[in-house]
Design a protein around this motif. Sequence first.
Motif, PDB file in Angstrom:
ATOM      1  N   ARG A  54      -8.335 -14.234  -9.629  1.00 57.75           N
ATOM      2  CA  ARG A  54      -7.334 -14.120  -8.558  1.00 57.75           C
ATOM      3  C   ARG A  54      -7.998 -14.212  -7.193  1.00 57.75           C
ATOM      4  O   ARG A  54      -7.541 -14.944  -6.315  1.00 57.75           O
ATOM      5  N   ASN A  55      -9.068 -13.461  -7.054  1.00 61.24           N
ATOM      6  CA  ASN A  55      -9.771 -13.500  -5.765  1.00 61.24           C
ATOM      7  C   ASN A  55     -10.271 -14.896  -5.446  1.00 61.24           C
ATOM      8  O   ASN A  55     -10.196 -15.361  -4.324  1.00 61.24           O
ATOM      9  N   PHE A  56     -10.784 -15.528  -6.479  1.00 64.38           N
ATOM     10  CA  PHE A  56     -11.308 -16.874  -6.267  1.00 64.38           C
ATOM     11  C   PHE A  56     -10.195 -17.843  -5.869  1.00 64.38           C
ATOM     12  O   PHE A  56     -10.361 -18.683  -4.995  1.00 64.38           O
ATOM     13  N   LEU A  57      -9.053 -17.669  -6.517  1.00 71.82           N
ATOM     14  CA  LEU A  57      -7.909 -18.527  -6.194  1.00 71.82           C
ATOM     15  C   LEU A  57      -7.507 -18.343  -4.737  1.00 71.82           C
ATOM     16  O   LEU A  57      -7.230 -19.323  -4.019  1.00 71.82           O
ATOM     17  N   LEU A  58      -7.521 -17.098  -4.305  1.00 74.51           N
ATOM     18  CA  LEU A  58      -7.173 -16.815  -2.914  1.00 74.51           C
ATOM     19  C   LEU A  58      -8.145 -17.523  -1.965  1.00 74.51           C
ATOM     20  O   LEU A  58      -7.736 -18.204  -1.017  1.00 74.51           O
ATOM     21  N   GLN A  59      -9.416 -17.384  -2.262  1.00 76.30           N
ATOM     22  CA  GLN A  59     -10.415 -18.032  -1.417  1.00 76.30           C
ATOM     23  C   GLN A  59     -10.218 -19.536  -1.393  1.00 76.30           C
ATOM     24  O   GLN A  59     -10.274 -20.178  -0.355  1.00 76.30           O
ATOM     25  N   LEU A  60      -9.986 -20.061  -2.571  1.00 75.08           N
ATOM     26  CA  LEU A  60      -9.813 -21.501  -2.699  1.00 75.08           C
ATOM     27  C   LEU A  60      -8.636 -21.963  -1.844  1.00 75.08           C
ATOM     28  O   LEU A  60      -8.716 -22.963  -1.132  1.00 75.08           O
ATOM     29  N   PHE A 100     -20.766   0.113  -5.747  1.00 78.32           N
ATOM     30  CA  PHE A 100     -21.181  -1.242  -5.389  1.00 78.32           C
ATOM     31  C   PHE A 100     -20.332  -2.211  -6.198  1.00 78.32           C
ATOM     32  O   PHE A 100     -20.458  -2.279  -7.423  1.00 78.32           O
ATOM     33  N   CYS A 101     -19.446  -2.921  -5.502  1.00 72.81           N
ATOM     34  CA  CYS A 101     -18.516  -3.772  -6.239  1.00 72.81           C
ATOM     35  C   CYS A 101     -19.139  -5.147  -6.463  1.00 72.81           C
ATOM     36  O   CYS A 101     -19.294  -5.931  -5.528  1.00 72.81           O
ATOM     37  N   LEU A 102     -19.480  -5.404  -7.693  1.00 74.02           N
ATOM     38  CA  LEU A 102     -20.152  -6.662  -7.999  1.00 74.02           C
ATOM     39  C   LEU A 102     -19.261  -7.869  -7.791  1.00 74.02           C
ATOM     40  O   LEU A 102     -19.696  -8.891  -7.281  1.00 74.02           O
ATOM     41  N   THR A 103     -17.979  -7.722  -8.175  1.00 73.98           N
ATOM     42  CA  THR A 103     -17.097  -8.888  -8.075  1.00 73.98           C
ATOM     43  C   THR A 103     -16.977  -9.375  -6.650  1.00 73.98           C
ATOM     44  O   THR A 103     -17.214 -10.545  -6.367  1.00 73.98           O
ATOM     45  N   SER A 104     -16.604  -8.454  -5.766  1.00 71.93           N
ATOM     46  CA  SER A 104     -16.336  -8.917  -4.403  1.00 71.93           C
ATOM     47  C   SER A 104     -17.612  -9.442  -3.767  1.00 71.93           C
ATOM     48  O   SER A 104     -17.595 -10.447  -3.058  1.00 71.93           O
TER      49      SER A 104
END
Lengths: 903, 189
Positions: free
Chosen positions: A575-581, A646-650
């Motif tokens: 989802r985050n990646f889609l947002l960035q994209l 420490f949030c690895l995903t973000s």
Amino acid sequence: MTRHHRRTVSDVFNIEVQEDEYASSTSPATTHPGVNFGGTSSNKCSPSSSSSDFQNTSDSNFLLRTDSAYRRQYHGPNRMMMAAAGLEDGEDGDLDGVHALEEDEDGDEFDEGGGGGGDDENDKEGDGGSSQFETSGGTDCSKASRVAVDSFRRWSANFGKSIKNNKRNMYNKTIRFMPSRLQKTLSIDGDLFTTTASDVEQITLELEQREQLMEDNPLSEQLRIEAIKSMAQTLSIKRQIRANLTRTVNRRSVSRSRSVSFLRKCRYRGKMYASRFAKFAKNAFSSFELFYGSMKQIEGHFGSRISAYFKFLRWLLVLNLVLVIFMFWFVTFPQILYSGMEREALNVTMSDVDGLSRDVLTDFHYTNVFTGTGYLNNSILFYGFYSNESFTLLPGTAEYSLPHAYFLTTIVMYVAIFVVVSLSMARSYKISFIEASGAVHNVLTHKIFCSWDFGVANEKAAQLKHANIYQELREYLAAMNRAERASGRWQKLRSTALHATAHLIVLTLIAGVSFGLWMLLKQFGGTKHFDTWSALYVSIATNVTMLVFHYIFQFISKIEDYHRSSTALNINLLRNFLLQLCIVGVLMFYWLTRPYEGCWETAIGQEIYRLIVIDFVVSVLFLTFLQGTRYAANRFYSRSISLPEFCLTSNSLGLVYNQTLLWFGLLFSPMLCVIVAVKLFLMFYVKKLSLIYFCKPPSKLWRSSQTQTLFLVLVFVSIFGVIITHAYIMTKVPVSDVCGPFRGNQYMYKLFMEGILKLRQEHIFWKIFVYVTKPAIIGGVLLTMGVIAYYLRAKSKAQIAKVKLLKELLCMEAKDKEFLLANISKITRGKEWNFDKDLLNGRKNSADKYYSDPSATWRYADSPRKISGNSVLHAGDEEGVPTSSGYQRIDEFTEERVRMRRF
Amino acid sequence: MGNKVVTFTDQQLEDYQDCTFFTRKDILRVHKRFRETSPELVPEVMTEGQATSIQVPRERIEKMPELVENPFKGRICEAFSRQGDGNLTFEDFLDLLSVFSEQAPRDIKVFYAFKIYDYDKDGFIGQSDLLSVITALTVNDLTTEERQQIADKVIEESDVDGDGKLSFLEFEHVITRAPDFISTFHIRI
């Protein structure tokens, strides 16, 4: 006659090992138990049996030794009771034989003699062994059964090995011939830890058999060292072996030295230097490992999962540094020299425009660092500054054409990055998905054996790790003990609906954000805003949006309550990646669709520059500041405020985003890679500090290798998108006329086509190019690739099925083995082979599942046939009854079963 | 730079380099670590004989920062010591770190992992070994039944031939397919 007997035994082993070596997948394996078994029992108990031919190849030679080594272990118990000299002599005889074979061309006879002598000696001992066996009677039963167990274990070990060997054809050169492998199968039977002098000799001999390793050239020396390195032996043994081998090689090479021609000598010498250089380079390179100490510290404090993020960061940094070197050397450095020359020329004749640009040059304001305008507007940072001239840097040398250098360097860099990213993605995918597949059911075993991180070297981290593992195991147990989760139809429907709603909401949000951004750009994009802070609004808006939405998505996924945490993680990531994209896509679309006026390339470069700088400020400095405050609040105010995680995903997604921007902007701003490299460098230290001082380790464990692969996939997607966009820009978007290296051409690619290839419309290459890029051809290529992919997929599916089949077969074999073993122990206890009630009952009590299982062997056991292996029962019985017929029938049956399964 | 003491002869270094997965620099680093464990026992200059004869007691090795938190430290020392008592000579120590280094291939790592987890040294990982491993991992938090249950489950999952214990081949089969094994079975020096 006695000698014949010995031969038979070794023959049986020969067959066994040979077949193992060249095992075809199933059928030889099924015949093993019988043959092997018959062999051992006849050896142990009845010396009489038919003799067979003795093969005298070098292979059998090696096998004989394996055999003798085995015999040594096998006679272990007996040796205690009697003079061991005979056995020792026998072995020496064997070894002598081998030596003789090596040294002499006429080795066959020697081997016959030496080996025969050894066998005779052995046989005396063997006879003694059997007489001992007779007299001691019942007390030796357990010993006999152990012998049988040993032989089976050995067989099963060899069987597994052979399958593995078949599988790994590409390792044939090294691993299969590794003495460690042989050593393993030998030592696994008995003492796992013996390392005696004879081992050294044995391994040395083993290695000397391999022509490949023993040649006197650098390649085989390399192989030799590899083989020695990967032995599971202590260092001193390795060193001895190495010394022995070197001696042998030297001796051999002296005797053969005449045959080496001058040319070959030169070649070998060249190779030797090359390998020496490679060694040296490796040495030198390893001392430059970036962030060595920091990595160690991070791994020690937080384990390998967090350090995976930092490894990813380091990988990107190295990639960018390579980029910096190339871009600087081929593009920026010549430009700097050229502008220096130009300035000298301008001192003589000054024009208005240059005077203006010099005014701009003198004027530097600190806001320029953030906005990328003003002083930076006309600097080496951006496209607009680069000249479209060809010039000679040194008088008398050839001309250096900057436009061509610019174009080619950029293109080559893009292609190189694409290749590197796709290769590392493929490798990572292979390791973490393909090789790891088919083991889903071993979850708990992996948890037990692989969950402790041996790199952890910090007390707190270790405690946390213990707690984590404990928690995981508890959860697993709870899930196991709990009856299937009450998953009624409604429950299912509810969760599906929940997920669907969540997906819908997220998609709507993303669409809304994209639209909002678009409106924002439309509204303010046209206004003149350079030289002021307001130029930053787009970048600030995007960054803050991403930050906020990261938390929103996290919240949503918490509500969704996925069954498995890894699913939740992956969905969140996507989802985050889609947002960035979407955000980056909207920005690109906007920049490329607005009217091309002025130096639009520089303008895009500046936008991207701003995004990158602001990203640093927001997601690195600001976030670290937030974490610091939270830490301070926890420390000095109240313990109830938890430490930040420490949030690895973000963080990893931030890296991907950053890298995407760089790749997109590289064409418009060659020195952007320097900025990004510096940024990554600073980021490493800032993140490390915030991690070590402010954060607590993540409470969830997840599989780092798979997530790592996912990140690489995302990077791949982004570079792919960037390359497509650039292809569009180069071929369809007209370049600006007022600035940059490409002014004067209509499109960027024209420069290449017309300038370098000197192509005109009619040229044959041009025609081919146009033909190849026709939709039909491209479609055809895609179709072919699709078909190939489908074929490979089908093949892999078939292989998975085959693996399954083989596994089942293995289970069957194991059951057979179990069955035979049980009988052996019964028999050696002096009972008749008959399936009376109490045997079956006893069986039932001890291992229910074997009895209740309708396995073929058990059904077969009830048949009225009396096993003709009576001689097996009575050790002293010396009638020449064929011992293994009963087993043969079982084997035939098994074989038939296998054949039926196959078709 | 001022320190010009030659710890090893060139021949020794060459040998070590060929028999381990280390570079020259790594080997010297290993020696430094080894010396740190007990400076009074280990000389700065190592001759051929000293490298195999001087033993550092296991208590000292286990105090090393890289190992001190490891629940399997005792087993690690035992697996690599020549006598099996856990005392290590320099060469044993070098061997240990070489196996745990990043360059070591999976095969050899799996072999030593098996040795480490095989508490009773019988060549198999049986129930009792598994119980010890689980206890080491969770520091006595689980009840006996829970531990027993986990051990049973592990055997059930991975025991192919049904003899109630894991042979080396079975262990290898399972571990080779664990994607995280290589990254976790790794000690940085």
